[in-house]
Design a protein around this motif. Sequence first.
Motif, PDB file in Angstrom:
ATOM      1  N   ARG A  84       0.870  -1.183   0.000  1.00 38.07           N
ATOM      2  CA  ARG A  84       0.000   0.000   0.000  1.00 38.07           C
ATOM      3  C   ARG A  84       0.900   1.224   0.000  1.00 38.07           C
ATOM      4  N   HIS A  85       0.421   2.331  -0.555  1.00 39.40           N
ATOM      5  CA  HIS A  85       1.254   3.525  -0.531  1.00 39.40           C
ATOM      6  C   HIS A  85       0.689   4.530   0.465  1.00 39.40           C
ATOM      7  N   HIS A  86       1.569   5.403   0.951  1.00 42.44           N
ATOM      8  CA  HIS A  86       1.174   6.403   1.937  1.00 42.44           C
ATOM      9  C   HIS A  86       1.960   7.682   1.682  1.00 42.44           C
ATOM     10  N   GLN A  87       1.248   8.804   1.716  1.00 39.25           N
ATOM     11  CA  GLN A  87       1.892  10.109   1.575  1.00 39.25           C
ATOM     12  C   GLN A  87       1.646  10.906   2.844  1.00 39.25           C
ATOM     13  N   ASP A  88       2.720  11.262   3.521  1.00 36.46           N
ATOM     14  CA  ASP A  88       2.630  12.002   4.780  1.00 36.46           C
ATOM     15  C   ASP A  88       2.121  13.417   4.490  1.00 36.46           C
ATOM     16  N   PRO A  89       0.973  13.810   5.036  1.00 35.68           N
ATOM     17  CA  PRO A  89       0.419  15.133   4.748  1.00 35.68           C
ATOM     18  C   PRO A  89       1.266  16.282   5.278  1.00 35.68           C
ATOM     19  N   ARG A  90       2.140  15.978   6.253  1.00 34.04           N
ATOM     20  CA  ARG A  90       2.965  17.045   6.839  1.00 34.04           C
ATOM     21  C   ARG A  90       4.225  17.303   6.028  1.00 34.04           C
ATOM     22  N   THR A  91       4.839  16.225   5.535  1.00 34.13           N
ATOM     23  CA  THR A  91       6.131  16.355   4.855  1.00 34.13           C
ATOM     24  C   THR A  91       6.076  16.033   3.378  1.00 34.13           C
ATOM     25  N   ASP A  92       4.932  15.462   2.899  1.00 33.79           N
ATOM     26  CA  ASP A  92       4.786  14.991   1.515  1.00 33.79           C
ATOM     27  C   ASP A  92       5.699  13.805   1.215  1.00 33.79           C
ATOM     28  N   ALA A  93       6.316  13.232   2.265  1.00 31.40           N
ATOM     29  CA  ALA A  93       7.144  12.035   2.052  1.00 31.40           C
ATOM     30  C   ALA A  93       6.264  10.896   1.542  1.00 31.40           C
ATOM     31  N   PHE A  94       6.762  10.182   0.558  1.00 27.03           N
ATOM     32  CA  PHE A  94       5.983   9.130  -0.107  1.00 27.03           C
ATOM     33  C   PHE A  94       6.577   7.773   0.222  1.00 27.03           C
ATOM     34  N   SER A  95       5.731   6.829   0.683  1.00 27.83           N
ATOM     35  CA  SER A  95       6.208   5.507   1.089  1.00 27.83           C
ATOM     36  C   SER A  95       5.389   4.421   0.410  1.00 27.83           C
ATOM     37  N   LEU A  96       6.046   3.319   0.086  1.00 27.05           N
ATOM     38  CA  LEU A  96       5.374   2.111  -0.382  1.00 27.05           C
ATOM     39  C   LEU A  96       5.639   1.045   0.677  1.00 27.05           C
ATOM     40  N   ALA A 140       4.936  -2.727   2.516  1.00 28.82           N
ATOM     41  CA  ALA A 140       4.508  -4.109   2.305  1.00 28.82           C
ATOM     42  C   ALA A 140       3.356  -4.442   3.246  1.00 28.82           C
ATOM     43  N   THR A 141       2.333  -5.125   2.727  1.00 34.44           N
ATOM     44  CA  THR A 141       1.186  -5.523   3.539  1.00 34.44           C
ATOM     45  C   THR A 141       1.210  -7.011   3.864  1.00 34.44           C
ATOM     46  N   LYS A 142       2.161  -7.736   3.312  1.00 36.09           N
ATOM     47  CA  LYS A 142       2.341  -9.150   3.614  1.00 36.09           C
ATOM     48  C   LYS A 142       3.793  -9.511   3.346  1.00 36.09           C
ATOM     49  N   ASP A 143       4.217 -10.678   3.786  1.00 38.15           N
ATOM     50  CA  ASP A 143       5.588 -11.115   3.547  1.00 38.15           C
ATOM     51  C   ASP A 143       5.843 -11.258   2.047  1.00 38.15           C
ATOM     52  N   ILE A 144       6.953 -10.684   1.577  1.00 38.34           N
ATOM     53  CA  ILE A 144       7.339 -10.773   0.170  1.00 38.34           C
ATOM     54  C   ILE A 144       8.683 -11.481   0.101  1.00 38.34           C
ATOM     55  N   LYS A 145       8.701 -12.641  -0.511  1.00 35.89           N
ATOM     56  CA  LYS A 145       9.918 -13.432  -0.604  1.00 35.89           C
ATOM     57  C   LYS A 145      10.817 -12.896  -1.712  1.00 35.89           C
ATOM     58  N   ALA A 146      12.101 -13.170  -1.597  1.00 39.36           N
ATOM     59  CA  ALA A 146      13.046 -12.777  -2.643  1.00 39.36           C
ATOM     60  C   ALA A 146      12.620 -13.403  -3.956  1.00 39.36           C
ATOM     61  N   GLY A 147      12.553 -12.578  -4.994  1.00 40.27           N
ATOM     62  CA  GLY A 147      12.148 -13.073  -6.299  1.00 40.27           C
ATOM     63  C   GLY A 147      10.670 -12.888  -6.600  1.00 40.27           C
ATOM     64  N   ASP A 148       9.838 -12.634  -5.555  1.00 38.69           N
ATOM     65  CA  ASP A 148       8.416 -12.373  -5.776  1.00 38.69           C
ATOM     66  C   ASP A 148       8.237 -10.983  -6.383  1.00 38.69           C
ATOM     67  N   GLU A 149       7.210 -10.846  -7.209  1.00 36.91           N
ATOM     68  CA  GLU A 149       6.932  -9.529  -7.790  1.00 36.91           C
ATOM     69  C   GLU A 149       6.209  -8.659  -6.771  1.00 36.91           C
ATOM     70  N   ILE A 150       6.585  -7.378  -6.751  1.00 41.80           N
ATOM     71  CA  ILE A 150       5.927  -6.400  -5.888  1.00 41.80           C
ATOM     72  C   ILE A 150       4.803  -5.744  -6.679  1.00 41.80           C
ATOM     73  N   TYR A 151       3.588  -5.822  -6.135  1.00 48.06           N
ATOM     74  CA  TYR A 151       2.426  -5.258  -6.816  1.00 48.06           C
ATOM     75  C   TYR A 151       1.890  -4.056  -6.054  1.00 48.06           C
ATOM     76  N   ASN A 152       1.462  -3.078  -6.822  1.00 50.98           N
ATOM     77  CA  ASN A 152       0.801  -1.899  -6.294  1.00 50.98           C
ATOM     78  C   ASN A 152      -0.602  -1.855  -6.894  1.00 50.98           C
ATOM     79  N   THR A 153      -1.519  -1.173  -6.253  1.00 55.19           N
ATOM     80  CA  THR A 153      -2.843  -1.015  -6.835  1.00 55.19           C
ATOM     81  C   THR A 153      -3.026   0.402  -7.354  1.00 55.19           C
ATOM     82  N   TYR A 154      -3.542   0.530  -8.550  1.00 58.99           N
ATOM     83  CA  TYR A 154      -3.820   1.852  -9.122  1.00 58.99           C
ATOM     84  C   TYR A 154      -5.240   2.313  -8.781  1.00 58.99           C
TER      85      TYR A 154
END
Length: 311
Positions: free
Chosen positions: A76-88, A90-104
């Motif tokens: 999931r992504h998050h944008q801090d309203p105070r600093t505008d810092a942008f973070s992605l 992880a919402t579950k364990d992601i193993k090495a080699g697994d694809e990272i998915y985002n939702t549009y």
Amino acid sequence: SIIEDYVQFNFWDQCQQLLDLPPIETINDSTVTTMKHNLELLLHAWMMVHARGEDDVMIPLYDMFNHQNGDKLNTRHHQDPRTDAFSLIATKDIKAGDEIYNTYTHCEECGNRKYDYSTVDLFVDYGFIEDYPQRYFTYYESQPRFAFDIDWDREQQQQQGQQRQIKANFRVPLSQKAYNHIGYIVRKLRKTQPLLEQPCPDDIFDHECSMTRQIHQTILTAYQLAEEAGRHVELTDVVDKMGYMWTSPQWERELQEELADTIGEWSDEIRNDDFYAEHRVAAERLAKQWEEEGDDDDDDDDDDHHDGVEL
């Protein structure tokens, strides 16, 4: 076209704001002239921002993640309203080699996009057809309201040895008018299907031709499944009374606020229909609350005024 006009005028104004940013040495009068008068180049720049940006901002690395909803979504992504810092995050364990998915579309900080942005919108804006789950609904208020998702049949999945199947799930009550309209769309798509079996015109890229066929078949399959599912649900006109936010789970709150804002202007249907009974009570309570809060604000203003008067 509308898009070309927007890009040539509005988008160019935005581009000019970037010209003073580094690397300055790569920008010269020739670059500016080329950008301003080369519509194809401007269109390409606009499409890059439109398809890969977060709103109107390009975020390095972030645009590399592919879209996915459902079980495969793992961030999931998050944008801090105070600093505008942008973070992605992880919402579950992601193993090495697994694809990272985002939702549009199903993001927590995307406003109402989760409920009013469809699989077709995704194709138009980003140029690909999303995997399941997919989302479809009415685009125009002149059409009957309906909203449904296409997803894997999880009940069927639990049966051993069964091939995976997809099904339609209605997100709002289905009316007779909406069911008829879904059938009309199915018949219209079937009628145009032979046209897509003809060879692609020479002036259309093979990839564009292929994607046109794919989205046509995707939509046809979705509406066929919805038509089949509609045969097994109780039809009702309730959806026509659910207010302008009818696709959202918060539709009741939005309807009550809408009614509270229009007290004294209610139609006979709103005043007498049993469907609106509890919403009328909630709207009247909300309107009274707004009035009391307004009175409190007025009192505070009066106190501030008197405090400033020299006696």
